[in-house]
Design a protein around this motif. Structure first.
Motif, PDB file in Angstrom:
ATOM      1  N   UNK A   1       0.839  -1.206   0.000  1.00  0.00           N
ATOM      2  CA  UNK A   1       0.000   0.000   0.000  1.00  0.00           C
ATOM      3  C   UNK A   1       0.874   1.256   0.000  1.00  0.00           C
ATOM      4  N   UNK A   2       1.908   1.271   0.830  1.00  0.00           N
ATOM      5  CA  UNK A   2       2.804   2.436   0.900  1.00  0.00           C
ATOM      6  C   UNK A   2       3.620   2.568  -0.387  1.00  0.00           C
ATOM      7  N   UNK A   3       4.060   1.444  -0.930  1.00  0.00           N
ATOM      8  CA  UNK A   3       4.817   1.453  -2.192  1.00  0.00           C
ATOM      9  C   UNK A   3       3.936   2.015  -3.308  1.00  0.00           C
ATOM     10  N   UNK A   4       2.704   1.540  -3.374  1.00  0.00           N
ATOM     11  CA  UNK A   4       1.782   2.023  -4.406  1.00  0.00           C
ATOM     12  C   UNK A   4       1.516   3.521  -4.266  1.00  0.00           C
ATOM     13  N   UNK A   5       1.478   4.014  -3.023  1.00  0.00           N
ATOM     14  CA  UNK A   5       1.316   5.460  -2.800  1.00  0.00           C
ATOM     15  C   UNK A   5       2.502   6.231  -3.374  1.00  0.00           C
ATOM     16  N   UNK A   6       3.715   5.683  -3.202  1.00  0.00           N
ATOM     17  CA  UNK A   6       4.917   6.318  -3.751  1.00  0.00           C
ATOM     18  C   UNK A   6       4.816   6.364  -5.282  1.00  0.00           C
ATOM     19  N   UNK A   7       4.379   5.252  -5.880  1.00  0.00           N
ATOM     20  CA  UNK A   7       4.247   5.210  -7.350  1.00  0.00           C
ATOM     21  C   UNK A   7       3.228   6.249  -7.808  1.00  0.00           C
ATOM     22  N   UNK A   8       2.085   6.315  -7.132  1.00  0.00           N
ATOM     23  CA  UNK A   8       1.053   7.301  -7.501  1.00  0.00           C
ATOM     24  C   UNK A   8       1.588   8.724  -7.398  1.00  0.00           C
TER      25      UNK A   8
ATOM     26  N   UNK B   1      -2.178   6.339 -13.963  1.00  0.00           N
ATOM     27  CA  UNK B   1      -2.905   5.643 -12.891  1.00  0.00           C
ATOM     28  C   UNK B   1      -2.366   4.223 -12.706  1.00  0.00           C
ATOM     29  N   UNK B   2      -2.104   3.865 -11.466  1.00  0.00           N
ATOM     30  CA  UNK B   2      -1.515   2.572 -11.124  1.00  0.00           C
ATOM     31  C   UNK B   2      -2.290   1.404 -11.742  1.00  0.00           C
ATOM     32  N   UNK B   3      -3.605   1.492 -11.685  1.00  0.00           N
ATOM     33  CA  UNK B   3      -4.457   0.405 -12.185  1.00  0.00           C
ATOM     34  C   UNK B   3      -4.348   0.251 -13.704  1.00  0.00           C
ATOM     35  N   UNK B   4      -4.009   1.331 -14.394  1.00  0.00           N
ATOM     36  CA  UNK B   4      -3.911   1.296 -15.864  1.00  0.00           C
ATOM     37  C   UNK B   4      -2.473   1.083 -16.343  1.00  0.00           C
TER      38      UNK B   4
ATOM     39  N   UNK C   1       4.437  -1.794 -13.390  1.00  0.00           N
ATOM     40  CA  UNK C   1       3.926  -1.659 -12.019  1.00  0.00           C
ATOM     41  C   UNK C   1       4.717  -2.554 -11.053  1.00  0.00           C
ATOM     42  N   UNK C   2       4.979  -3.785 -11.456  1.00  0.00           N
ATOM     43  CA  UNK C   2       5.647  -4.721 -10.550  1.00  0.00           C
ATOM     44  C   UNK C   2       7.154  -4.528 -10.494  1.00  0.00           C
TER      45      UNK C   2
END
Length: 170
Positions: A78-85, A92-95, A101-102
């Motif tokens: 969750x924190x890593x994804x926040x950094x990416x965002x 957008x992370x989902x797109x 992403x990985x």
């Protein structure tokens, strides 16, 4: 494997620290595991990782490092994804392409969240190579750009921490 087979583990000075090539292979296995878990719903983490470790024929230390990376990314996702965002707001992370992403998740874990962080240049170079090897033509540049932004922010944070310590001494 045959029940009468005995495995011998050879240890020595070459066993520690783990050679860069082994660490690279561990990162590839961790990436492949994260990618599969991200793109194929309801996969078992341990089973998926064990299969990739087996396919890559990783030694004990390399397998442990791959396990550490996968567990670390999951623990901090969750924190890593926040950094990416934050660092790639136009994507957008989902797109985002699952490879990109990985690869980013893995590199950001290693640089910002691992208690034995990889050297910044190493993590970025390894991530760019993974992105080029598994992603699209633009993946390497994209990953390099996002991680460059992460690195800048991290070095600013470290300078800020040092400044705060200096202020405390005054």
């Amino acid at each position: 494997s045959h029940p009468d087979q005995h495995w011998v583990t050879i240890t020595g000075p070459e066993a520690t620290p783990m050679p860069a090539r082994s660490r690279r292979r561990s990162r590839i296995v961790a990436f492949q595991t994260l990618f599969e878990l991200d793109t194929v719903p309801r996969r078992d983490v341990e089973e998926t990782l064990a299969r990739h470790i087996d396919d890559a024929n990783l030694g004990e230390d390399a397998a442990a490092f791959a396990q550490e990376l996968v567990d670390g990314v999951h623990a901090h996702q969750a924190a890593i994804d926040d950094v990416i965002r934050e660092r790639a707001p136009a994507f957008p992370l989902e797109e985002m392409a699952p490879v990109d992403r990985n690869v980013l998740r893995l590199a950001i874990y290693e640089v910002l969240f691992d208690n034995q962080p990889a050297p910044l240049r190493t993590a970025i170079n390894e991530a760019v190579e993974l992105a080029k090897g598994y992603g699209s033509e633009s993946s390497g540049r994209f990953v390099n750009g996002v991680l460059g932004s992460v690195a800048l922010a991290a070095s600013d944070d470290r300078r800020g921490d040092e400044q705060a310590e200096d202020d405390d001494d005054a």
